[in-house]
Enzyme design. Structure first.
Site, short mmCIF file in Angstrom:
data_model
loop_
_atom_site.label_atom_id
_atom_site.label_comp_id
_atom_site.label_asym_id
_atom_site.label_seq_id
_atom_site.Cartn_x
_atom_site.Cartn_y
_atom_site.Cartn_z
CB CYS A 15 48.12 58.95 12.71
SG CYS A 15 49.31 58.03 13.39
CB CYS A 18 49.86 61.36 15.42
SG CYS A 18 51.03 61.42 13.30
CG HIS A 78 52.18 59.59 10.02
ND1 HIS A 78 51.57 58.88 10.83
CD2 HIS A 78 52.03 59.28 8.89
CE1 HIS A 78 50.71 58.43 9.68
NE2 HIS A 78 51.05 58.24 8.48
CG ASN A 118 54.48 42.89 13.03
OD1 ASN A 118 55.83 41.74 12.80
ND2 ASN A 118 53.63 42.46 13.36
CB SER A 126 47.02 49.88 7.77
OG SER A 126 46.38 49.81 8.62
CG HIS A 129 53.82 57.53 13.74
ND1 HIS A 129 53.51 58.29 13.74
CD2 HIS A 129 55.30 56.86 14.16
CE1 HIS A 129 53.80 58.90 14.16
NE2 HIS A 129 54.72 58.31 15.23
CG HIS A 131 54.07 51.57 15.21
ND1 HIS A 131 54.10 51.62 14.13
CD2 HIS A 131 53.59 50.14 15.27
CE1 HIS A 131 53.21 50.87 13.89
NE2 HIS A 131 52.82 50.10 14.18
CD GLN A 133 52.28 45.21 17.81
OE1 GLN A 133 51.55 44.90 18.28
NE2 GLN A 133 52.65 45.58 16.59
#
Ligand SMILES: [Zn+2]
Ligand SMILES: [Zn+2]
Length: 315
Positions: A15, A18, A78, A118, A126, A129, A131, A133
């Protein structure tokens, strides 16, 4: 389809988000323990983007798009859902959002800072994890630009803030209010376009996160966390959405007539049923809803306050 993350580990070796992992740029993530922000390795916008464009043909117009794109990891874990963040961690996230808005917004040539998340494969993400933006740009994105124009016009005509009048209408009706505390509120707007669409905002008219007091930020975090838990609990799965923060532009203008808010646009009508944008929406520009916002508000409001995975661990 969205249940895949239930069995995920806390750390995934390949990932790119991570802690300790190498990203495509060659950079290695630090062994971060809280929130981690870095410049996107595949930015949609960059400071070195072309400043001069070829002249477009005929009546077309163009202008250079420049900016900075960053990624915000909410947690080193994660498999953590944003709804599983502790109250203190959501408060930290809001503080990071505030600092990024101020830091990027103070840069010359950055006129707007769009922070968003998103979430979920149905919106093209996909990697589970947790997160979000940041797009800090020399231009203002269209939806915010349209909102700003409406708010400014409303203020000029009525001497009142549009969002304050929206809040008053929601309080008066009451059926779409989800969660509130002393200084923050979450609601399904009367004008919701998506099933389970919601707005979260401070009650006082702040144009951005920059002017929130510590108490207001904590209240906002509490309402936001309650909503994130309700979303995941709704179908007992990680709930997909597009979540933008709408804050005042950072071009030095006076936006005291604008009221900062967070929007959630969930793409699903049911666990495996997309709200498709079709003839009416894309072809006609009007959204058709087969469920009343009062009904989705009641569903969300009735969800338990404890995240379903936490409840399962406790049981
Ligand atoms: Zn990861
Ligand atoms: Zn908005």
């Amino acid at each position: 389809m969205e249940h895949a993350s239930e069995a995920l580990p806390e750390y995934v070796p390949d990932c790119y988000l991570c802690p300790g992992n190498r990203r495509v740029s060659g950079a290695v993530n630090p062994l971060y323990t809280g929130i981690f922000v870095f410049d996107n390795d595949h930015p949609s916008l960059a400071p070195e983007a072309p400043g001069v464009l070829d002249a477009p043909p005929g009546i077309y117009r163009n202008s250079p798009a420049q900016g900075v794109c960053r990624v915000i990891c909410y947690s080193p874990k994660h498999n953590l859902s944003p709804g599983e963040l502790a109250p203190r961690e959501i408060e930290n996230l809001i503080e990071v959002w505030r600092r990024q808005y101020l830091e990027l917004g103070s840069r010359p040539g950055i006129n707007s800072v769009l922070i968003f998340e998103n979430r979920g494969e149905v919106v093209g993400v996909s990697n589970p994890h947790p997160h979000g933006q940041i797009y800090a740009t020399n231009f203002v994105f269209k939806v915010l630009e349209t909102e700003l124009a409406a708010c400014q016009q409303h203020y000029a005509e009525r001497g009142r803030l549009l969002f304050q009048e929206i809040l008053e209408a929601e309080y008066r009706d009451g059926r779409r209010i989800l969660f509130e505390n002393r200084t923050a509120v979450a609601f399904v707007p009367y004008f919701a376009r998506y099933p389970y669409e919601t707005f979260v905002a401070p009650k006082a008219p702040h144009a951005s996160l920059a002017t929130l007091s510590d108490g207001e930020a904590a209240d906002l975090a509490a309402v936001l966390r309650r909503l994130l838990i309700a979303y995941d609990n709704l179908w007992r799965m990680p709930f997909p959405y597009v979540m933008p923060l709408h804050q005042a532009p950072t071009d030095g203008g006076d936006y005291s007539w604008f009221h900062f808010h967070i929007e959630f646009h969930p793409p699903l009508r049911k666990p495996n049923l997309l709200k498709y944008l079709a003839g009416a929406e894309l072809g006609g520009g009007n959204f058709m809803l087969d469920v009343a916002p009062e009904a989705t508000a009641a569903e969300l409001r009735s969800q338990p306050e404890v995240h379903y995975r936490e409840a399962a661990r406790r049981a």
